[in-house]
Structures are given as structure tokens and as C-alpha cells.
Write a protein that holds these residues in place. Structure first.
Motif, PDB file in Angstrom:
ATOM      1  N   LEU A 291      31.752  26.894  32.349  1.00 41.61           N
ATOM      2  CA  LEU A 291      32.761  25.905  32.846  1.00 41.61           C
ATOM      3  C   LEU A 291      32.073  25.368  34.221  1.00 41.61           C
ATOM      4  CD1 LEU A 291      36.117  27.616  31.967  1.00 41.61           C
ATOM      5  CD2 LEU A 291      34.899  25.644  30.718  1.00 41.61           C
ATOM      6  N   LYS A 292      31.683  26.225  34.969  1.00 47.73           N
ATOM      7  CA  LYS A 292      30.919  25.633  36.255  1.00 47.73           C
ATOM      8  C   LYS A 292      30.108  24.879  36.105  1.00 47.73           C
ATOM      9  CE  LYS A 292      30.649  28.769  39.300  1.00 47.73           C
ATOM     10  NZ  LYS A 292      30.307  30.120  40.223  1.00 47.73           N
ATOM     11  N   ARG A 293      29.029  25.020  35.210  1.00 49.69           N
ATOM     12  CA  ARG A 293      27.905  24.174  34.712  1.00 49.69           C
ATOM     13  C   ARG A 293      28.487  22.967  34.313  1.00 49.69           C
ATOM     14  NH1 ARG A 293      23.752  23.458  36.544  1.00 49.69           N
ATOM     15  NH2 ARG A 293      22.608  22.860  34.551  1.00 49.69           N
ATOM     16  N   VAL A 294      29.348  22.883  33.436  1.00 47.66           N
ATOM     17  CA  VAL A 294      30.060  21.736  33.126  1.00 47.66           C
ATOM     18  C   VAL A 294      30.843  20.807  34.159  1.00 47.66           C
ATOM     19  CG1 VAL A 294      31.840  20.476  31.481  1.00 47.66           C
ATOM     20  CG2 VAL A 294      30.567  22.485  30.604  1.00 47.66           C
ATOM     21  N   LEU A 295      31.367  21.296  35.115  1.00 49.80           N
ATOM     22  CA  LEU A 295      31.811  20.761  36.281  1.00 49.80           C
ATOM     23  C   LEU A 295      30.770  20.041  37.112  1.00 49.80           C
ATOM     24  CD1 LEU A 295      34.152  20.204  37.926  1.00 49.80           C
ATOM     25  CD2 LEU A 295      34.101  22.122  39.159  1.00 49.80           C
ATOM     26  N   TYR A 296      29.731  20.755  37.218  1.00 52.37           N
ATOM     27  CA  TYR A 296      28.625  20.260  37.768  1.00 52.37           C
ATOM     28  C   TYR A 296      28.124  18.794  37.194  1.00 52.37           C
ATOM     29  CZ  TYR A 296      28.609  24.441  41.069  1.00 52.37           C
ATOM     30  OH  TYR A 296      29.052  25.541  42.018  1.00 52.37           O
ATOM     31  N   SER A 297      28.102  19.143  35.985  1.00 51.79           N
ATOM     32  CA  SER A 297      27.344  17.973  34.925  1.00 51.79           C
ATOM     33  C   SER A 297      28.194  16.653  35.216  1.00 51.79           C
ATOM     34  CB  SER A 297      27.152  18.509  33.495  1.00 51.79           C
ATOM     35  OG  SER A 297      26.363  19.686  33.429  1.00 51.79           O
ATOM     36  N   VAL A 298      29.673  17.002  35.011  1.00 54.86           N
ATOM     37  CA  VAL A 298      30.455  15.972  35.289  1.00 54.86           C
ATOM     38  C   VAL A 298      30.317  15.114  36.608  1.00 54.86           C
ATOM     39  CG1 VAL A 298      33.067  15.177  35.398  1.00 54.86           C
ATOM     40  CG2 VAL A 298      32.158  16.863  33.491  1.00 54.86           C
ATOM     41  N   ILE A 299      30.184  15.956  37.635  1.00 57.90           N
ATOM     42  CA  ILE A 299      29.865  15.569  39.006  1.00 57.90           C
ATOM     43  C   ILE A 299      28.667  14.805  39.102  1.00 57.90           C
ATOM     44  CG2 ILE A 299      29.564  16.214  41.562  1.00 57.90           C
ATOM     45  CD1 ILE A 299      31.520  18.354  41.040  1.00 57.90           C
TER      46      ILE A 299
END
Length: 317
Positions: A9-17
């Protein structure tokens, strides 16, 4: 919540940013380019130009254009190509499979040949095999793909045809299997060099480990020691760079596709840059950016699963 799920989930958030920043930067840079999509068409009356600006939202302020584009992206609409009215998603659907096939062929070639050259150079350290493998690696790192492609076209395409009278390797197009060899090799050469150098360094380190010495003491064959024990551990650093290598291969395809006249997304992108086709530029850049962010995410997760010593939280056992 499991640590593995937290990490993803953290990696997905970073990816969206990252993707949002990519959209903003690309849109801003396109706005700073001189001219507009109709600047070179002097046959269009001023009233018609104004109507076209209003149709495509170019008459609005920069902020309005950006948020309008951002809202469309969230709905899966990347806009339309201004000159011909084609949807950007249709252009990507038509051209990207060609670029993807070229990239996959190049990555497979780079991975297999890079691993083989790296292993040979490490096992035959200090011999002519080592020197030859590292020479190819040095050439691959130093010489751009468009130079490699041009040399391949001349020697394996033109000169070989003049000598044999048979067109073994076509120098243009993307129709037969033989026409796909030279561009894939040209695109793969740089990545192959990176993989081989990294694999050699990693193999030399692994071959000096105690468990390799133990395997030798047990009387295991050199082939078993190398391919079953050494390569399995030495390949870990190579997996970590596969994400950036995917980016390198896809961005390098822009030049290679133009040299070999391949009808891929890279060639279309270059043409759109030359014609100031803003919507296609921003749409394809966003598509490529998203593709590469997802590729890096997948590589990170795979690395954590392949190597049990690495925890997804970033530490080691």
C-alpha cells in the motif's frame, strides 16, 4: 495489518504521487514549448483557429486546462490528437503492442546474453574470455543504441546483402521475424552490457563465499556449483535493476523505432513532439510513466519474494 500489505500500500501511494507529479511536470513543459498545434498551418482562418481552440480547450487558462485534463485522466480519457481527432487511447492501443514486443525481445536477449557473459567472465577471470566479455560490456555502455543500430544496418543489413545477395536481416520495417532481430539487438546491447558487468561482479563475490568452498569440498561438479548454487544467489542484484532497465529499453526504443521505421509508440511520440501535438505527448508520457512505475513496483515485490533474506519492510534478517 500484515507488514507485506502495508509495504504494498505504501508503494502504491508513492506510485500515485509520482504519477501526479509526472502529469504536472509534463503538462507544464508542454505549455512552455513555443507555438501551438496549428501554428504551421497558415491556411486555417483565424476564426477557424479560435473554434478549434475552444473545441480542444486551448482557449482556457493554464490552470483550467490542467484540471480539465486531470479530471479526464481520472476517467480514463487521455484526450484526442488535435490534427486528426483520434483518441489518444486508440493511438496507444494500436502502436504500443509493437513497442512492447520490441521491448520484450530486447529484454529477453539482454537478460540471457548478459547473464551468460557475466558468468563466463567471472569463472574465466583474467583470461581472454573475461577480456572479450568486458570489452563488449564497455562498448555497450559507451556507444548509444542509435549508433549500434546504424552499424548493424550497414554491416549485417547492407554489406551482408551485397556479399551474399540475400537479404538475411532487413534494415527497415517490422513484418517478419528476421526484420525484428537487428532492432531488438540494437536496443538490448546497452542493457546486456549493464547486466553482464553487474553479474560478473556479483559472481566473483559469491564464488569466494564459504558455502561455495564447501560445495567444492563435497566433490560437486563445477557446472552444478555454478548454475545451481552460485548463479542463484549472484542474480539477485540483477533482479533489482530490471525495473530501471525496463525504463531504459522503452525510452531507448524511441530512437531505435525511428532508425528502423518501426510503427511503434516511440516513433509516433517523436512525430508528435515535432508537430507540437500536446495531447498525444502528455497522454503517451503519462502512459509510459505509469507503465514504468508499475514495473518498478513489481520488481521490488518480486525481489522481496525471491530472496528470503530481504524483508518487505526494507531490512534483512
Amino acid at each position: 495489518m500484515p507488514k507485506q500489505l502495508q509495504y504494498i500500500l505504501k508503494r502504491v501511494l508513492y506510485s500515485v504521487i509520482t504519477i501526479f507529479v509526472l502529469i504536472a511536470l509534463t503538462f507544464t513543459l508542454m505549455q512552455l514549448l513555443p507555438g501551438d498545434p496549428f501554428i504551421g498551418d497558415k491556411a486555417i482562418p483565424e476564426a477557424t483557429k479560435e473554434a478549434l481552440y475552444a473545441k480542444y480547450g486551448l482557449d482556457k487558462s493554464t490552470f483550467e486546462q490542467f484540471f480539465l485534463y486531470l479530471g479526464n485522466v481520472l476517467k480514463g480519457d487521455l484526450g484526442v490528437s488535435v490534427p486528426d481527432g483520434r483518441a489518444v487511447t486508440d493511438i496507444i492501443a494500436q502502436a504500443f503492442p509493437v513497442s512492447l514486443e520490441l521491448g520484450i525481445r530486447a529484454l529477453i536477449f539482454a537478460f540471457i546474453m548478459g547473464i551468460l557473459l557475466g558468468v563466463i567472465a567471472a569463472v574465466k577471470r583474467g583470461t581472454v574470455w573475461d577480456t572479450t566479455a568486458m570489452f563488449f560490456a564497455l562498448v555497450g555502455v559507451s556507444v548509444p543504441s542509435f549508433i549500434i543500430g546504424s552499424l548493424l544496418q550497414y554491416f549485417l543489413g547492407l554489406r551482408l546483402f551485397q556479399i551474399t545477395g540475400v537479404q538475411v536481416f532487413p534494415i527497415m520495417g517490422w513484418t517478419t521475424n528476421s526484420s525484428k532481430i537487428l532492432p531488438a539487438f540494437a536496443l538490448a546491447f546497452g542493457s546486456m552490457a549493464v547486466i553482464s558487468r553487474l553479474m560478473r561482479t556479483s559472481m566473483l563475490d559469491v564464488l569466494n563465499q564459504d558455502y561455495i568452498k564447501t560445495a567444492k569440498a563435497k566433490g560437486l561438479s563445477q557446472t552444478t556449483i555454478i548454475w545451481k548454487h552460485a548463479v542463484r544467489n549472484a542474480i539477485m542484484p540483477v533482479i533489482t535493476v530490471m525495473g530501471p532497465l525496463v525504463a531504459s529499453v522503452l525510452t531507448g526504443a524511441f530512437v531505435v523505432e525511428n532508425i528502423f521505421s518501426i510503427p511503434g509508440l516511440g516513433k509516433y511520440f517523436v512525430q508528435c513532439v515535432q508537430s507540437n501535438n500536446y495531447t498525444v505527448i502528455t497522454g503517451t508520457t503519462l502512459f509510459y510513466g505509469t507503465f514504468l512505475v508499475v514495473a518498478n513496483l513489481i520488481v521490488d515485490v518480486i525481489y522481496g519474494l525471491v530472496d528470503p533474506r530481504v524483508k518487505l519492510t526494507g531490512g534483512k534478517e
